[in-house]
Design a protein around this motif. Structure first.
Motif, PDB file in Angstrom:
ATOM      1  N   PRO A 113      -4.425   4.139   4.266  1.00 54.27           N
ATOM      2  CA  PRO A 113      -4.363   2.831   3.614  1.00 54.27           C
ATOM      3  C   PRO A 113      -4.004   2.980   2.139  1.00 54.27           C
ATOM      4  O   PRO A 113      -4.644   3.718   1.403  1.00 54.27           O
ATOM      5  N   THR A 114      -2.961   2.270   1.727  1.00 54.95           N
ATOM      6  CA  THR A 114      -2.475   2.412   0.355  1.00 54.95           C
ATOM      7  C   THR A 114      -3.513   1.966  -0.648  1.00 54.95           C
ATOM      8  O   THR A 114      -3.631   2.555  -1.728  1.00 54.95           O
ATOM      9  N   ASN A 115      -4.299   0.936  -0.317  1.00 51.56           N
ATOM     10  CA  ASN A 115      -5.304   0.440  -1.252  1.00 51.56           C
ATOM     11  C   ASN A 115      -6.338   1.504  -1.584  1.00 51.56           C
ATOM     12  O   ASN A 115      -6.784   1.611  -2.726  1.00 51.56           O
ATOM     13  N   ASP A 116      -6.737   2.306  -0.583  1.00 52.07           N
ATOM     14  CA  ASP A 116      -7.709   3.375  -0.826  1.00 52.07           C
ATOM     15  C   ASP A 116      -7.143   4.415  -1.784  1.00 52.07           C
ATOM     16  O   ASP A 116      -7.842   4.891  -2.686  1.00 52.07           O
ATOM     17  N   GLU A 118      -4.669   3.961  -4.002  1.00 53.67           N
ATOM     18  CA  GLU A 118      -4.519   3.357  -5.334  1.00 53.67           C
ATOM     19  C   GLU A 118      -5.850   3.321  -6.068  1.00 53.67           C
ATOM     20  O   GLU A 118      -5.929   3.649  -7.261  1.00 53.67           O
ATOM     21  N   THR A 119      -6.909   2.949  -5.349  1.00 55.06           N
ATOM     22  CA  THR A 119      -8.235   2.921  -5.957  1.00 55.06           C
ATOM     23  C   THR A 119      -8.664   4.329  -6.363  1.00 55.06           C
ATOM     24  O   THR A 119      -9.205   4.530  -7.465  1.00 55.06           O
ATOM     25  N   SER A 161     -16.226   6.586  -1.152  1.00 57.66           N
ATOM     26  CA  SER A 161     -15.048   6.167  -1.906  1.00 57.66           C
ATOM     27  C   SER A 161     -15.021   6.899  -3.243  1.00 57.66           C
ATOM     28  O   SER A 161     -16.055   7.356  -3.743  1.00 57.66           O
ATOM     29  N   GLU A 266       5.916   1.773  -2.455  1.00 53.88           N
ATOM     30  CA  GLU A 266       4.734   1.215  -3.099  1.00 53.88           C
ATOM     31  C   GLU A 266       4.784   1.433  -4.595  1.00 53.88           C
ATOM     32  O   GLU A 266       4.377   0.575  -5.385  1.00 53.88           O
ATOM     33  N   ASP A 270       4.951  -1.519  -7.330  1.00 55.08           N
ATOM     34  CA  ASP A 270       3.911  -1.582  -8.370  1.00 55.08           C
ATOM     35  C   ASP A 270       4.552  -1.730  -9.745  1.00 55.08           C
ATOM     36  O   ASP A 270       4.087  -2.497 -10.586  1.00 55.08           O
TER      37      ASP A 270
END
Length: 290
Positions: A113-116, A118-119, A161, A266, A270
């Motif tokens: 998952p890209t969000n993970d 990025e975070t 995380s 991505e 961004d």
């Protein structure tokens, strides 16, 4: 033979080339290219130059009928295969480790998952910025295609995380896990206090400490991205494919991690979002002035 005859002959040879020949040449060219890249990053480059010189001398001895020299060199070449295996043993082992560590099932597995990611990148940059100012040593390994289960098993299992506060707590000088490496898989911390293999290169600067040598060793054996903070100087470094980049700012660290870990589309989107936000802020400021 005229130029026209040369061209005609060349065209005749080209017509004999089949698709199988083209595939064969392409594969061989890629193998040679990768081999040259490996040689350039290791001490094996010096040995390769010596071997090239040996073949040149052997060819010259044959051309000028230097029979004694040619006989000795020919016998040496007959035993050369065994000698090469012994000389290039570290490079061959690293190459086989990288092949053996690549899991076939990753091809069919869903993408991270890209969000993970990025975070994880944003939190890492924030933590490294503070640890760099305070000269707190840190060592993080971002897993990519090469499976790092053997490295993960050497540390303490995690399932968390990536957060800035957690990283600062792990690498706090008196924390029990601060000497090892943190491994990030699919944007999540999966282990801390991990032991990494040391680089076997003899050309490293004496300024590099154990974290940098461990980071280089990990990068030489895998495609992982390694981020380091020096405990002595507070300098931030990144290692990718055995190449070390030192004295990076937190912003540059973020760009490198995004370029290496995130899909390129991505990264581009961004950048577009950031530029669009900049222009929107500019238009809003102009309206307020009016």
């Amino acid at each position: 033979m005229s130029i026209f005859e040369y061209i005609t002959t060349a065209v005749g040879y080209l017509r004999l080339i089949t698709i199988s020949d083209m595939i064969d040449i392409a594969i061989l060219s890629y193998v040679i290219y990768k081999g040259i890249n490996i040689l350039q990053r290791t001490n094996a480059a010096k040995v390769a130059k010596a071997l090239l010189l040996l073949f040149v001398v052997m060819w010259l001895s044959y051309q000028f009928n230097l029979n004694a020299i040619n006989f000795v060199l020919s016998k040496a070449v007959e035993l050369g295969l065994l000698a090469l295996v012994i000389i290039f043993q570290p490079e061959i082992r690293r190459f086989l480790e990288r092949i053996g560590s690549n899991n076939v099932y990753r091809i069919f597995r869903s993408n991270t998952p890209t969000n993970d990611l990025e975070t994880a990148i944003n939190e890492t940059v924030a933590a490294y910025g503070e640890m760099s100012k305070n000269k707190v040593g840190a060592l993080m390994v971002f897993e990519r295609d090469t499976d790092l289960s053997n490295v993960i098993s050497s540390g303490t299992a995690f399932q968390s995380s990536v957060t800035s506060e957690l990283l600062k707590n792990i690498f706090f000088p008196k924390a029990p896990l601060h000497d090892g490496a943190v491994v990030v898989r699919q944007g999540k911390i999966v282990a801390a206090g991990c032991m990494l293999p040391m680089s076997e290169s003899m050309n490293l600067s004496k300024e590099l400490g154990m974290r940098h040598r461990a980071g280089l060793g990990m990068s030489e054996r895998s495609d992982a991205v390694v981020a380091i903070v020096s405990e002595e100087t507070g300098a931030i470094s990144v290692v990718v494919h055995g190449n070390l980049r030192r004295h990076l700012s937190p912003e540059t660290l973020g760009r490198v991690l995004r370029n290496e870990l995130l899909p390129q589309e991505e990264v581009v989107s961004d950048k577009i979002r950031k530029r669009a936000g900049f222009f929107r802020r500019g238009r809003s400021a102009n309206r307020e002035k009016q």
